[in-house]
Scaffold this motif. Structure first.
Motif, PDB file in Angstrom:
ATOM      1  N   ASP A 315       0.844  -1.204   0.000  1.00 33.91           N
ATOM      2  CA  ASP A 315       0.000   0.000   0.000  1.00 33.91           C
ATOM      3  C   ASP A 315       0.878   1.254   0.000  1.00 33.91           C
ATOM      4  O   ASP A 315       0.844   2.058   0.939  1.00 33.91           O
ATOM      5  N   PRO A 316       1.677   1.450  -1.038  1.00 40.09           N
ATOM      6  CA  PRO A 316       2.613   2.585  -1.043  1.00 40.09           C
ATOM      7  C   PRO A 316       1.922   3.942  -1.069  1.00 40.09           C
ATOM      8  O   PRO A 316       2.550   4.952  -0.758  1.00 40.09           O
ATOM      9  N   GLY A 317       0.648   3.985  -1.419  1.00 45.36           N
ATOM     10  CA  GLY A 317      -0.057   5.252  -1.478  1.00 45.36           C
ATOM     11  C   GLY A 317      -0.550   5.755  -0.135  1.00 45.36           C
ATOM     12  O   GLY A 317      -1.022   6.891  -0.036  1.00 45.36           O
ATOM     13  N   HIS A 318      -0.451   4.945   0.902  1.00 42.43           N
ATOM     14  CA  HIS A 318      -0.926   5.366   2.223  1.00 42.43           C
ATOM     15  C   HIS A 318      -0.032   6.466   2.777  1.00 42.43           C
ATOM     16  O   HIS A 318       1.198   6.356   2.761  1.00 42.43           O
ATOM     17  N   THR A 319      -0.622   7.523   3.311  1.00 47.45           N
ATOM     18  CA  THR A 319       0.153   8.656   3.815  1.00 47.45           C
ATOM     19  C   THR A 319      -0.060   8.922   5.296  1.00 47.45           C
ATOM     20  O   THR A 319       0.599   9.792   5.862  1.00 47.45           O
ATOM     21  N   GLY A 320      -0.938   8.209   5.942  1.00 52.53           N
ATOM     22  CA  GLY A 320      -1.209   8.458   7.356  1.00 52.53           C
ATOM     23  C   GLY A 320      -0.250   7.722   8.261  1.00 52.53           C
ATOM     24  O   GLY A 320       0.669   7.025   7.820  1.00 52.53           O
ATOM     25  N   ALA A 321      -0.485   7.859   9.556  1.00 50.83           N
ATOM     26  CA  ALA A 321       0.334   7.171  10.550  1.00 50.83           C
ATOM     27  C   ALA A 321       0.008   5.683  10.544  1.00 50.83           C
ATOM     28  O   ALA A 321      -1.158   5.283  10.435  1.00 50.83           O
ATOM     29  N   ASP A 322       1.050   4.834  10.696  1.00 49.01           N
ATOM     30  CA  ASP A 322       0.822   3.390  10.687  1.00 49.01           C
ATOM     31  C   ASP A 322      -0.003   2.946  11.886  1.00 49.01           C
ATOM     32  O   ASP A 322      -0.729   1.943  11.806  1.00 49.01           O
ATOM     33  N   ALA A 323       0.073   3.670  12.993  1.00 48.64           N
ATOM     34  CA  ALA A 323      -0.733   3.309  14.161  1.00 48.64           C
ATOM     35  C   ALA A 323      -2.219   3.464  13.885  1.00 48.64           C
ATOM     36  O   ALA A 323      -3.051   2.813  14.526  1.00 48.64           O
ATOM     37  N   ASP A 324      -2.562   4.303  12.916  1.00 46.26           N
ATOM     38  CA  ASP A 324      -3.968   4.537  12.579  1.00 46.26           C
ATOM     39  C   ASP A 324      -4.402   3.791  11.324  1.00 46.26           C
ATOM     40  O   ASP A 324      -5.505   4.017  10.821  1.00 46.26           O
ATOM     41  N   TYR A 325      -3.563   2.911  10.828  1.00 44.45           N
ATOM     42  CA  TYR A 325      -3.853   2.215   9.578  1.00 44.45           C
ATOM     43  C   TYR A 325      -5.106   1.357   9.735  1.00 44.45           C
ATOM     44  O   TYR A 325      -5.228   0.574  10.677  1.00 44.45           O
ATOM     45  N   ASP A 326      -6.018   1.497   8.801  1.00 47.11           N
ATOM     46  CA  ASP A 326      -7.303   0.777   8.852  1.00 47.11           C
ATOM     47  C   ASP A 326      -7.400  -0.096   7.612  1.00 47.11           C
ATOM     48  O   ASP A 326      -7.765   0.363   6.528  1.00 47.11           O
ATOM     49  N   TRP A 327      -7.089  -1.375   7.773  1.00 47.64           N
ATOM     50  CA  TRP A 327      -7.055  -2.277   6.627  1.00 47.64           C
ATOM     51  C   TRP A 327      -8.408  -2.356   5.933  1.00 47.64           C
ATOM     52  O   TRP A 327      -8.478  -2.324   4.695  1.00 47.64           O
ATOM     53  N   ALA A 328      -9.464  -2.442   6.670  1.00 44.81           N
ATOM     54  CA  ALA A 328     -10.790  -2.596   6.065  1.00 44.81           C
ATOM     55  C   ALA A 328     -11.161  -1.405   5.185  1.00 44.81           C
ATOM     56  O   ALA A 328     -11.943  -1.551   4.236  1.00 44.81           O
ATOM     57  N   ALA A 329     -10.596  -0.242   5.483  1.00 49.05           N
ATOM     58  CA  ALA A 329     -10.949   0.965   4.737  1.00 49.05           C
ATOM     59  C   ALA A 329     -10.037   1.233   3.551  1.00 49.05           C
ATOM     60  O   ALA A 329     -10.277   2.193   2.805  1.00 49.05           O
ATOM     61  N   ARG A 330      -9.037   0.400   3.340  1.00 47.41           N
ATOM     62  CA  ARG A 330      -8.112   0.655   2.245  1.00 47.41           C
ATOM     63  C   ARG A 330      -8.762   0.314   0.903  1.00 47.41           C
ATOM     64  O   ARG A 330      -9.666  -0.526   0.831  1.00 47.41           O
ATOM     65  N   PRO A 331      -8.323   0.930  -0.189  1.00 48.87           N
ATOM     66  CA  PRO A 331      -8.963   0.748  -1.495  1.00 48.87           C
ATOM     67  C   PRO A 331      -8.911  -0.703  -1.988  1.00 48.87           C
ATOM     68  O   PRO A 331      -8.047  -1.475  -1.572  1.00 48.87           O
ATOM     69  N   PRO A 332      -9.832  -1.062  -2.874  1.00 46.92           N
ATOM     70  CA  PRO A 332      -9.874  -2.441  -3.377  1.00 46.92           C
ATOM     71  C   PRO A 332      -8.563  -2.903  -3.994  1.00 46.92           C
ATOM     72  O   PRO A 332      -8.201  -4.078  -3.874  1.00 46.92           O
ATOM     73  N   GLU A 333      -7.828  -2.007  -4.655  1.00 50.61           N
ATOM     74  CA  GLU A 333      -6.595  -2.440  -5.299  1.00 50.61           C
ATOM     75  C   GLU A 333      -5.541  -2.880  -4.279  1.00 50.61           C
ATOM     76  O   GLU A 333      -4.683  -3.720  -4.583  1.00 50.61           O
ATOM     77  N   VAL A 334      -5.608  -2.328  -3.080  1.00 56.63           N
ATOM     78  CA  VAL A 334      -4.672  -2.752  -2.033  1.00 56.63           C
ATOM     79  C   VAL A 334      -5.020  -4.166  -1.578  1.00 56.63           C
ATOM     80  O   VAL A 334      -4.141  -5.022  -1.417  1.00 56.63           O
ATOM     81  N   HIS A 335      -6.297  -4.426  -1.420  1.00 59.68           N
ATOM     82  CA  HIS A 335      -6.731  -5.779  -1.049  1.00 59.68           C
ATOM     83  C   HIS A 335      -6.397  -6.775  -2.155  1.00 59.68           C
ATOM     84  O   HIS A 335      -6.028  -7.914  -1.874  1.00 59.68           O
ATOM     85  N   ARG A 336      -6.510  -6.339  -3.397  1.00 61.88           N
ATOM     86  CA  ARG A 336      -6.172  -7.241  -4.514  1.00 61.88           C
ATOM     87  C   ARG A 336      -4.683  -7.563  -4.515  1.00 61.88           C
ATOM     88  O   ARG A 336      -4.286  -8.681  -4.898  1.00 61.88           O
ATOM     89  N   ALA A 337      -3.849  -6.614  -4.114  1.00 64.23           N
ATOM     90  CA  ALA A 337      -2.410  -6.874  -4.058  1.00 64.23           C
ATOM     91  C   ALA A 337      -2.103  -7.990  -3.067  1.00 64.23           C
ATOM     92  O   ALA A 337      -1.233  -8.840  -3.313  1.00 64.23           O
ATOM     93  N   VAL A 338      -2.798  -8.009  -1.932  1.00 68.78           N
ATOM     94  CA  VAL A 338      -2.615  -9.089  -0.969  1.00 68.78           C
ATOM     95  C   VAL A 338      -3.245 -10.382  -1.473  1.00 68.78           C
ATOM     96  O   VAL A 338      -2.695 -11.479  -1.288  1.00 68.78           O
ATOM     97  N   GLU A 339      -4.387 -10.271  -2.141  1.00 69.01           N
ATOM     98  CA  GLU A 339      -5.058 -11.465  -2.664  1.00 69.01           C
ATOM     99  C   GLU A 339      -4.145 -12.255  -3.597  1.00 69.01           C
ATOM    100  O   GLU A 339      -4.206 -13.491  -3.641  1.00 69.01           O
TER     101      GLU A 339
END
Length: 454
Positions: A315-339
């Protein structure tokens, strides 16, 4: 923060070495031995590793770390912190070692001064038992990372052994490829590539193919075992998964349990009225009660680093703090990368999994407990055994800092490996899946020497 305890100070030096080996390219090892082996190893000079861009062959009097440290055919920085200090080193395994690399564009691995990734090592003992063991490395380490924990022991049992650096190493591994997830996908491809090449080398060297090919590995290496037995069961007879990483697009995965640790641990460590609720939140995220003594180490050296590196990869496009990272809210393409690199549980060959109940990098309730259910749900439960090792944690080197609270997993891995051998070749089914209780009366020497699964 809590003041440093005596135990904290004890493992501080170990942690510094472990972190360096995890995040940095290891120091170059000396060149890989004589260019033209003579005498009993003369035929080895003609061995060629299929697909290799470069290789060096050496005839060695000792293939275990009892000899390879001195001869320059391993790098202790690769395996620093992974095993207990008093783990015995077997001796008396002469044979041939081949070091080399497969063509690759990344250059993070500096072993041998090559500055070339996709490095591998293949070891061929003179007294061969007919088998081959292949492995990928834990963390982002290089190809010798398994030498103390795995290679020494299997070589002493007569196995040929091959290991890969997985195609990218160090803290520079994110972004190795064109798309998010490519670097981890390469890990899988490189172990497949090495397995095929090593089988060919073994067949050429010993004049017959291996009678059995077994995969095993720790952490990221354990993930590779799972993935290989799901996707390329034709290459293997079975495997032993030592606390493999669980990747699932819908969770749990690293991104669902590491951010809560980064968020809640500082509140817990600060003390005060909010500390109790923060501790409860840590437990709810999967970090088991009773593991609190391990949290300071992992907060300092593992949680943030592991979250950041893998988030940068997927998820290289994420710009927030890692402590606040919300996997469920990340875009579909990020989930597809893990899939793309996710596990399914559909193993095609026998697999034994072991995982420590005090693992606080990959909490057991969010990792191997889940994977065991996945295997059962996929209808492959008959091929799987799962051993929850009471008192085991993610890094065996920490046992030296807490000998009264932890037990090493390396003897449990050896017992599981022997059980897999009996299952495959003697028809003796391994013990049923279970929690292996830590005997509170057992001293550290006893725990290091034995780990009965029954």
């Amino acid at each position: 923060m809590f003041p440093p305890t005596r135990a904290t100070r004890r493992y501080a030096a170990l942690a510094a070495v472990t972190l360096a080996a995890l995040t940095l390219g290891a120091a170059p090892a000396p060149p890989a031995g004589p260019d033209a082996p003579r005498g009993r190893c003369a035929a080895a000079a003609s061995l060629r590793v299929p697909g290799a861009g470069h290789q060096e062959t050496a005839c060695l009097d000792e293939l275990t770390t009892a000899g390879t440290v001195g001869s320059g055919h391993t790098d202790p920085a690769d395996w620093a912190g992974l095993t207990p200090r008093d783990l015995p080193v077997p001796r008396g395994v002469p044979g041939v070692q081949i070091d080399g690399w497969f063509p690759d564009t990344s250059t993070t691995n500096t072993n041998h001064g090559w500055r070339h990734d996709s490095q591998f090592v293949i070891r061929l003992p003179d007294r061969w038992n007919g088998g081959l063991v292949v492995s990928g490395t834990p963390g982002n380490r290089e190809q010798y990372a398994n030498d103390r924990a795995i290679a020494d022991w299997v070589l002493a049992r007569g196995y040929a052994f091959a290991a890969t650096d997985k195609g990218n190493t160090s803290a520079a591994f994110p972004g190795d490829g064109r798309a998010p997830g490519d670097a981890v996908a390469e890990w899988n491809a490189r172990l497949t590539q090495l397995t095929r090449a090593a089988r060919a080398v073994v067949a050429r060297h010993y004049h017959r193919p291996p009678a059995r090919t077994l995969a095993t590995g720790i952490s990221n290496g354990g993930y590779l075992v799972r993935w290989q037995l799901e996707n390329h069961p034709e290459l293997y007879d079975g495997g032993v998964d030592w606390e493999g990483v669980l990747w699932r697009a819908d969770g749990p995965n690293l991104f669902t349990f590491l951010p809560p640790a980064l968020r809640h641990y500082p509140v817990y460590a600060a003390g005060g009225p909010a500390a109790g609720a923060a501790r409860d939140a840590m437990h709810a995220a999967g970090y088991p009660a009773g593991s609190e003594f391990l949290w300071p180490y992992h907060h300092t050296y593992y949680w943030a680093l592991t979250q950041r590196l893998h988030r940068e990869e997927f998820d290289p496009g994420h710009t927030g703090a890692d402590a606040d990272y919300d996997w469920a809210a990340r875009p579909p393409e990020v989930h597809r990368a893990v899939e793309r690199i996710a596990l399914t549980g559909r193993i095609g060959k026998p697999l034994l999994t072991l995982h420590g109940t005090l693992d606080v990098l990959l909490p057991i309730g969010r990792d191997s407990d889940v994977y065991a259910r996945m295997v059962r749900d996929a209808g492959r439960g008959g091929l799987h055994r799962y051993y929850r090792i009471e008192g085991g944690t993610h890094t065996d080197g920490l046992v030296d800092a807490f000998p009264d609270r932890l037990r090493p997993l390396v003897p449990c891995h050896r017992t599981a490996f022997a059980a897999l051998e009996d299952w495959l070749h003697g028809g003796l089914r391994p013990p049923a899946s279970r929690t292996v209780v830590r005997d509170p009366a057992a001293d550290p020497a006893t725990l290091l020497a034995d780990c009965p699964l029954r």
